[in-house]
Design a protein around this motif. Structure first.
Motif, PDB file in Angstrom:
ATOM      1  N   PRO A 196       9.075  -2.774   7.555  1.00 21.84           N
ATOM      2  CA  PRO A 196       9.587  -2.430   6.174  1.00 21.84           C
ATOM      3  C   PRO A 196       8.533  -1.664   5.138  1.00 21.84           C
ATOM      4  N   TYR A 197       7.600  -2.297   5.367  1.00 26.22           N
ATOM      5  CA  TYR A 197       6.336  -1.900   4.272  1.00 26.22           C
ATOM      6  C   TYR A 197       5.862  -0.463   4.617  1.00 26.22           C
ATOM      7  N   ILE A 198       5.618  -0.336   5.838  1.00 27.59           N
ATOM      8  CA  ILE A 198       5.352   1.081   6.510  1.00 27.59           C
ATOM      9  C   ILE A 198       6.316   2.102   6.132  1.00 27.59           C
ATOM     10  N   ILE A 205      12.183  -6.217  14.617  1.00 27.60           N
ATOM     11  CA  ILE A 205      11.924  -4.980  13.751  1.00 27.60           C
ATOM     12  C   ILE A 205      13.149  -4.086  14.279  1.00 27.60           C
ATOM     13  N   GLY A 206      13.387  -2.797  13.530  1.00 29.03           N
ATOM     14  CA  GLY A 206      14.062  -1.991  14.151  1.00 29.03           C
ATOM     15  C   GLY A 206      15.517  -1.904  13.246  1.00 29.03           C
ATOM     16  N   ILE A 216       8.628  -6.065  -2.851  1.00 31.18           N
ATOM     17  CA  ILE A 216       7.555  -5.957  -1.772  1.00 31.18           C
ATOM     18  C   ILE A 216       7.886  -6.360  -0.466  1.00 31.18           C
ATOM     19  N   PRO A 217       7.939  -5.722   0.841  1.00 28.59           N
ATOM     20  CA  PRO A 217       8.166  -6.520   1.779  1.00 28.59           C
ATOM     21  C   PRO A 217       7.135  -7.567   2.364  1.00 28.59           C
ATOM     22  N   MET A 221       8.510   2.200  19.833  1.00 28.38           N
ATOM     23  CA  MET A 221       8.743   3.946  19.243  1.00 28.38           C
ATOM     24  C   MET A 221      10.296   4.025  18.761  1.00 28.38           C
ATOM     25  N   GLU A 222      11.507   3.618  19.582  1.00 31.88           N
ATOM     26  CA  GLU A 222      12.688   3.714  19.524  1.00 31.88           C
ATOM     27  C   GLU A 222      13.027   2.856  18.179  1.00 31.88           C
ATOM     28  N   SER A 223      12.518   1.533  18.183  1.00 30.00           N
ATOM     29  CA  SER A 223      12.991   0.694  17.107  1.00 30.00           C
ATOM     30  C   SER A 223      12.372   1.406  15.631  1.00 30.00           C
ATOM     31  N   ILE A 224      11.234   1.994  15.679  1.00 29.40           N
ATOM     32  CA  ILE A 224      10.792   2.627  14.414  1.00 29.40           C
ATOM     33  C   ILE A 224      11.616   4.025  13.944  1.00 29.40           C
TER      34      ILE A 224
END
Ligand SMILES: NC(=O)c1ccc[n+]([C@@H]2O[C@H](COP(=O)([O-])OP(=O)(O)OC[C@H]3O[C@@H](n4cnc5c(N)ncnc54)[C@H](O)[C@@H]3O)[C@@H](O)[C@H]2O)c1
Length: 355
Positions: free
Chosen positions: A205-207, A184-185, A199-200, A338-341
């Motif tokens: 990516p969906y979020i 992620i990230g 559509i992921p 959190m940092e990734s998001i």
């Protein structure tokens, strides 16, 4: 002299981040990609970040003659092989496409590498190769059984791992096989990230697409699993941490000083080749609702979701034991979920402005 590394799929999500980290670490990088799941703008963004545009060839791995031409133009010290199709659902519908693209394309790459004497490789495998018999999989280890894959995508990864063992056994290749959990990230610049068409398949990516308003709500499949809040738990690893794992793996391939460590572990074979697998994951899990809650904090609003029934084949908990990579590669993850998001959100906000 700079070492030259061929990065296949180097304009894709993980490959583009790897290009940046390898160039920053002093390697000459050559990229090949057929742009089937990315676009040429990624090369411009790489150039903006590192102030340098690596050599790029638009080519499909299926094109063996084209591959030979590229190998005859360069003196590669090794290959990092990211190129491949990766959507599990699509692979169940288009089995032949996945077998052909991922396996035949890879056979072409390996034959060309052998022809030109390029015998060092890092391969992008996946946690999907593990044979899981239970809904709860806490701490999957490299020694866990593999095979009996549940989808054609996973089968392609399993098969390629076997092909690589043949090259190690009979042609002395040095192979590092990395099994990723859930990357992620995004890059901290917000210029590179994961932006699948349509559509992921992956949760973050969906979020993000719901947060930007491109999609209306997240479907959470099952809230009655035996987990912290009833939703599925997975091991989410930041893409920069992941590519740093590749740098460490490359050092292991190159650096003969680490041979001692490898010999102790009995991974060095008589013929001087080796094949070594490492899990790259965080080693703990985050639930779907936990991810949504962290994303809510990052984007500063509640992202809508609906609880739906379980999807067949989904597991309650899957996370890695990545202690082997910690020990032998001297690698550990540093970046929090959190940092990734936050980085992903930066990337998605920039995309939204461009729209
Ligand atoms: N992202 C994940 O969740 C994940 C998890 C485990 C393993 N992996 C593996 O890591 C690798 C990279 O994944 P990613 O997320 O960056 O995917 P991606 O789709 O973003 O990148 C793959 C790149 O390969 C290119 N490509 C595909 N087929 C090709 C071909 N025949 N010839 C030339 N180029 C081709 C695509 O255009 C794309 O740019 C893949 O092999 C994938 O299976 C990914």
């Amino acid at each position: 002299m700079k070492k030259t590394i061929l990065i296949t799929g180097g304009l894709g999500y993980i490959g583009s981040h790897a290009v940046i980290e390898f160039v920053k670490s002093g390697y000459e990088v050559v990229i090949i990609d057929n742009l089937s799941n990315t676009n040429i703008g990624v090369l411009d963004n790489i150039a903006k970040i590192i102030n340098y545009k690596p050599k790029f060839y638009e080519i499909n791995l299926i094109n063996k003659t084209g591959l030979k031409n590229i190998f005859s133009n360069h003196n590669f010290d090794g290959v990092i092989h990211f190129a491949g199709l990766k959507a599990v659902g699509e692979s169940c519908k288009n089995i032949g496409l996945y077998h052909n693209n991922n396996i035949v394309g890879t056979i072409n790459l390996f034959e060309t590498m052998e022809k030109y004497g390029v015998r060092n490789i890092i391969f992008s495998s996946s946690a999907t190769v593990y044979k899981v018999n239970s809904e709860i999989n806490t701490g999957l280890k490299e020694t866990n059984l593999t095979g009996d894959t549940s989808n054609p995508y996973g089968t392609t990864k399993f098969v390629i791992e076997q092909l690589l063992k043949d090259y190690k056994n009979h042609k002395s290749w040095k192979v590092i096989n990395l099994r990723y959990f859930n990357p992620i990230g995004a890059h901290t610049s917000g210029l590179l990230g994961e932006n699948p068409n349509g559509i992921p398949n992956n949760l973050l990516p969906y979020i993000m697409k719901v947060a930007t308003g491109e999609l209306s709500e997240i479907g959470v499949f099952g809230n009655d699993y035996d987990t912290v809040d009833g939703t599925g738990v997975r091991d989410y690893i930041d893409v920069i941490d992941l590519v740093r794992g590749h740098l460490k793996a490359w050092e292991l391939v190159e650096n003969q000083n680490t041979k001692g460590k490898m010999e102790k572990k009995k991974v060095e074979s008589k013929n001087n080749g080796f094949f070594e697998t490492f899990n790259l994951g965080v080693g703990k899990g985050v639930s779907v609702l936990e991810m949504i809650n962290i994303a809510n904090k990052v984007v500063g609003k509640d992202i809508p979701y609906t609880i739906k029934s379980r999807r067949s084949g989904d597991l309650a908990i899957v996370y890695s034991d990545s202690s082997k990579a910690n020990k032998i590669l001297g690698w550990k993850t540093k970046i929090s979920t959190m940092e990734s998001i936050e980085n992903s959100w930066k990337f998605y906000k920039k995309l939204k402005i461009k729209d």
